[in-house]
Design a protein around this motif. Structure first.
Motif, PDB file in Angstrom:
ATOM      1  N   LEU A 169       0.824  -1.207   0.000  1.00 55.59           N
ATOM      2  CA  LEU A 169       0.000   0.000   0.000  1.00 55.59           C
ATOM      3  C   LEU A 169       0.861   1.260   0.000  1.00 55.59           C
ATOM      4  O   LEU A 169       0.484   2.274  -0.601  1.00 55.59           O
ATOM      5  N   ARG A 170       1.994   1.200   0.659  1.00 55.63           N
ATOM      6  CA  ARG A 170       2.793   2.402   0.880  1.00 55.63           C
ATOM      7  C   ARG A 170       3.898   2.598  -0.157  1.00 55.63           C
ATOM      8  O   ARG A 170       4.449   3.693  -0.271  1.00 55.63           O
ATOM      9  N   GLN A 171       4.244   1.543  -0.901  1.00 57.12           N
ATOM     10  CA  GLN A 171       5.256   1.671  -1.949  1.00 57.12           C
ATOM     11  C   GLN A 171       4.653   2.404  -3.139  1.00 57.12           C
ATOM     12  O   GLN A 171       3.767   1.883  -3.809  1.00 57.12           O
ATOM     13  N   GLU A 172       5.104   3.618  -3.417  1.00 59.54           N
ATOM     14  CA  GLU A 172       4.518   4.413  -4.499  1.00 59.54           C
ATOM     15  C   GLU A 172       4.965   3.864  -5.856  1.00 59.54           C
ATOM     16  O   GLU A 172       6.142   3.881  -6.191  1.00 59.54           O
ATOM     17  N   ILE A 173       4.019   3.405  -6.634  1.00 61.84           N
ATOM     18  CA  ILE A 173       4.268   2.885  -7.983  1.00 61.84           C
ATOM     19  C   ILE A 173       3.652   3.861  -8.982  1.00 61.84           C
ATOM     20  O   ILE A 173       2.449   4.091  -8.966  1.00 61.84           O
ATOM     21  N   GLY A 174       4.466   4.431  -9.847  1.00 63.92           N
ATOM     22  CA  GLY A 174       3.971   5.346 -10.868  1.00 63.92           C
ATOM     23  C   GLY A 174       3.845   6.766 -10.378  1.00 63.92           C
ATOM     24  O   GLY A 174       4.631   7.633 -10.714  1.00 63.92           O
ATOM     25  N   SER A 175       2.856   7.038  -9.536  1.00 67.25           N
ATOM     26  CA  SER A 175       2.637   8.372  -9.006  1.00 67.25           C
ATOM     27  C   SER A 175       1.629   8.281  -7.868  1.00 67.25           C
ATOM     28  O   SER A 175       0.993   7.242  -7.664  1.00 67.25           O
ATOM     29  N   ARG A 176       1.474   9.380  -7.152  1.00 69.75           N
ATOM     30  CA  ARG A 176       0.500   9.401  -6.073  1.00 69.75           C
ATOM     31  C   ARG A 176      -0.912   9.211  -6.624  1.00 69.75           C
ATOM     32  O   ARG A 176      -1.745   8.529  -6.018  1.00 69.75           O
ATOM     33  N   ALA A 177      -1.192   9.805  -7.772  1.00 69.98           N
ATOM     34  CA  ALA A 177      -2.525   9.674  -8.367  1.00 69.98           C
ATOM     35  C   ALA A 177      -2.802   8.226  -8.751  1.00 69.98           C
ATOM     36  O   ALA A 177      -3.918   7.715  -8.561  1.00 69.98           O
ATOM     37  N   ILE A 178      -1.805   7.561  -9.320  1.00 66.50           N
ATOM     38  CA  ILE A 178      -1.968   6.155  -9.709  1.00 66.50           C
ATOM     39  C   ILE A 178      -2.209   5.288  -8.477  1.00 66.50           C
ATOM     40  O   ILE A 178      -3.066   4.396  -8.478  1.00 66.50           O
ATOM     41  N   MET A 179      -1.468   5.565  -7.403  1.00 65.09           N
ATOM     42  CA  MET A 179      -1.636   4.778  -6.189  1.00 65.09           C
ATOM     43  C   MET A 179      -3.003   5.022  -5.552  1.00 65.09           C
ATOM     44  O   MET A 179      -3.637   4.084  -5.049  1.00 65.09           O
ATOM     45  N   ARG A 180      -3.456   6.259  -5.575  1.00 64.62           N
ATOM     46  CA  ARG A 180      -4.776   6.549  -5.012  1.00 64.62           C
ATOM     47  C   ARG A 180      -5.854   5.783  -5.776  1.00 64.62           C
ATOM     48  O   ARG A 180      -6.746   5.175  -5.169  1.00 64.62           O
ATOM     49  N   GLU A 181      -5.751   5.790  -7.093  1.00 64.41           N
ATOM     50  CA  GLU A 181      -6.718   5.058  -7.909  1.00 64.41           C
ATOM     51  C   GLU A 181      -6.635   3.562  -7.625  1.00 64.41           C
ATOM     52  O   GLU A 181      -7.661   2.876  -7.554  1.00 64.41           O
ATOM     53  N   GLN A 182      -5.401   3.051  -7.452  1.00 67.06           N
ATOM     54  CA  GLN A 182      -5.233   1.622  -7.208  1.00 67.06           C
ATOM     55  C   GLN A 182      -5.834   1.210  -5.866  1.00 67.06           C
ATOM     56  O   GLN A 182      -6.514   0.179  -5.767  1.00 67.06           O
ATOM     57  N   LEU A 183      -5.600   1.993  -4.841  1.00 65.49           N
ATOM     58  CA  LEU A 183      -6.147   1.647  -3.532  1.00 65.49           C
ATOM     59  C   LEU A 183      -7.671   1.764  -3.525  1.00 65.49           C
ATOM     60  O   LEU A 183      -8.358   0.939  -2.912  1.00 65.49           O
ATOM     61  N   GLN A 184      -8.192   2.759  -4.234  1.00 66.29           N
ATOM     62  CA  GLN A 184      -9.649   2.861  -4.355  1.00 66.29           C
ATOM     63  C   GLN A 184     -10.203   1.651  -5.091  1.00 66.29           C
ATOM     64  O   GLN A 184     -11.280   1.143  -4.759  1.00 66.29           O
ATOM     65  N   HIS A 185      -9.455   1.163  -6.078  1.00 67.35           N
ATOM     66  CA  HIS A 185      -9.883  -0.017  -6.834  1.00 67.35           C
ATOM     67  C   HIS A 185      -9.962  -1.238  -5.925  1.00 67.35           C
ATOM     68  O   HIS A 185     -10.891  -2.054  -6.044  1.00 67.35           O
ATOM     69  N   LEU A 186      -9.022  -1.379  -5.004  1.00 67.26           N
ATOM     70  CA  LEU A 186      -9.061  -2.495  -4.063  1.00 67.26           C
ATOM     71  C   LEU A 186     -10.322  -2.419  -3.204  1.00 67.26           C
ATOM     72  O   LEU A 186     -10.973  -3.435  -2.939  1.00 67.26           O
ATOM     73  N   LEU A 187     -10.661  -1.227  -2.773  1.00 63.79           N
ATOM     74  CA  LEU A 187     -11.879  -1.057  -1.974  1.00 63.79           C
ATOM     75  C   LEU A 187     -13.127  -1.354  -2.806  1.00 63.79           C
ATOM     76  O   LEU A 187     -14.069  -1.985  -2.322  1.00 63.79           O
TER      77      LEU A 187
END
Length: 283
Positions: free
Chosen positions: A164-182
């Motif tokens: 969750l905390r390892q930033e892959i790509g960008s902060r925006a990409i990570m936010r979208e990815q974590l929202q996708h998990l939810l």
């Protein structure tokens, strides 16, 4: 005009796709430019696909079927093409993954491939690939089609808090990815995510990531990867060890509900909108 080179349709699914596209296009009396205009793409893209230099997408395949009146031919064929794009050592696993009735995965560094967003996958695959990155991303997204089946596999994913905390790509990409998990957990009763928190300390997954595949009519499998390739086995001892380790990981991880709360908290605290002193969002 793209130079035409003859393809051997038996050489690969991609070559077969290209040769069939050329044959059916010419049979319809259309030039590459005319077909491109009909499906809203450049003639050069049609030429690249017909010569096996570009990997077709599923969306493009559906448009080709509509334009050439091929009754879903390219839509059916593209799945085989995209699977052939995967590394040769991974293709057999992808086939078994698509047949599994129950999938249990543990990941310590990256989000499980079936749960990745397109942008997250692109960032991961772009780290060291010199191949057609668009094709590789499309192939990964194609794997996820099993999630939309009438009877999808039951999927349980355990991942470490580091994912969750390892930033892959960008902060925006990570936010979208974590929202996708939810969203996955919210929309699908058959998909669950647990997070193994830092506070768990030493855990049963320290020896590496792995996936267990269970089937209705075939022997169960355990899949692992090293830095070169993947390994799949039905060895009873390996399955017993993998199942035992997974049970321990689930027991050490947060509950599904608490995992969702942690994902949401990290999404907001680490990847949420941050403001500059002037009130503008940080890029």
């Amino acid at each position: 005009m793209v130079n035409i080179r003859d393809l051997d349709p038996s050489a690969s699914p991609l070559d077969y796709y290209g040769s069939e596209l050329r044959r059916k296009r010419e049979g319809a009396g259309m030039t590459q430019e005319q077909l491109g205009k009909c499906i809203f793409c450049a003639a050069s893209l049609i030429g690249q696909i017909e010569t096996g230099r570009k990997i077709p997408t599923r969306e493009l395949s559906d448009r080709l079927d509509a334009a050439l009146l091929t009754e879903g031919f390219f839509g059916r064929l593209v799945g085989l093409v995209l699977r052939s794009v995967l590394p040769s050592w991974f293709q057999q696993y992808a086939e078994m993954e698509a047949r599994a009735a129950f999938i249990s995965s543990f990941h310590a560094q990256l989000v499980y491939g079936l749960f990745q967003t397109e942008d997250y996958a692109r960032a991961v695959l772009g780290v060291r690939s010199d191949s057609d990155i668009d094709g590789l991303v499309e192939a990964r997204m194609e794997r996820q089609r099993i999630l939309e089946r009438d009877t999808p596999p039951l999927i349980w994913g355990v991942m470490t808090e580091a994912v969750l905390r390892q930033e892959i790509g960008s902060r925006a990409i990570m936010r979208e990815q974590l929202q996708h998990l939810l969203d996955i957990q919210h929309r699908h009763e058959w998909a669950k995510v647990q997070v193994l928190p830092y506070k768990a300390g030493a855990h049963a997954g320290l020896m590496g990531e792995f996936t267990l595949l269970r089937f209705d009519d075939d022997p169960d499998l355990v899949y692992t990867e090293d830095f070169v390739q993947g390994h799949m086995t039905a060895n009873p001892q390996a399955l017993r060890e993998g199942s035992l380790r997974y049970d321990h990981l689930q027991a050490s991880a947060l509950s599904v509900e608490d995992s969702a709360a942690l994902i949401a908290r990290v999404m907001e605290e680490r990847y949420g909108d941050q403001l500059r002193p002037d009130g503008r969002p940080v890029a």
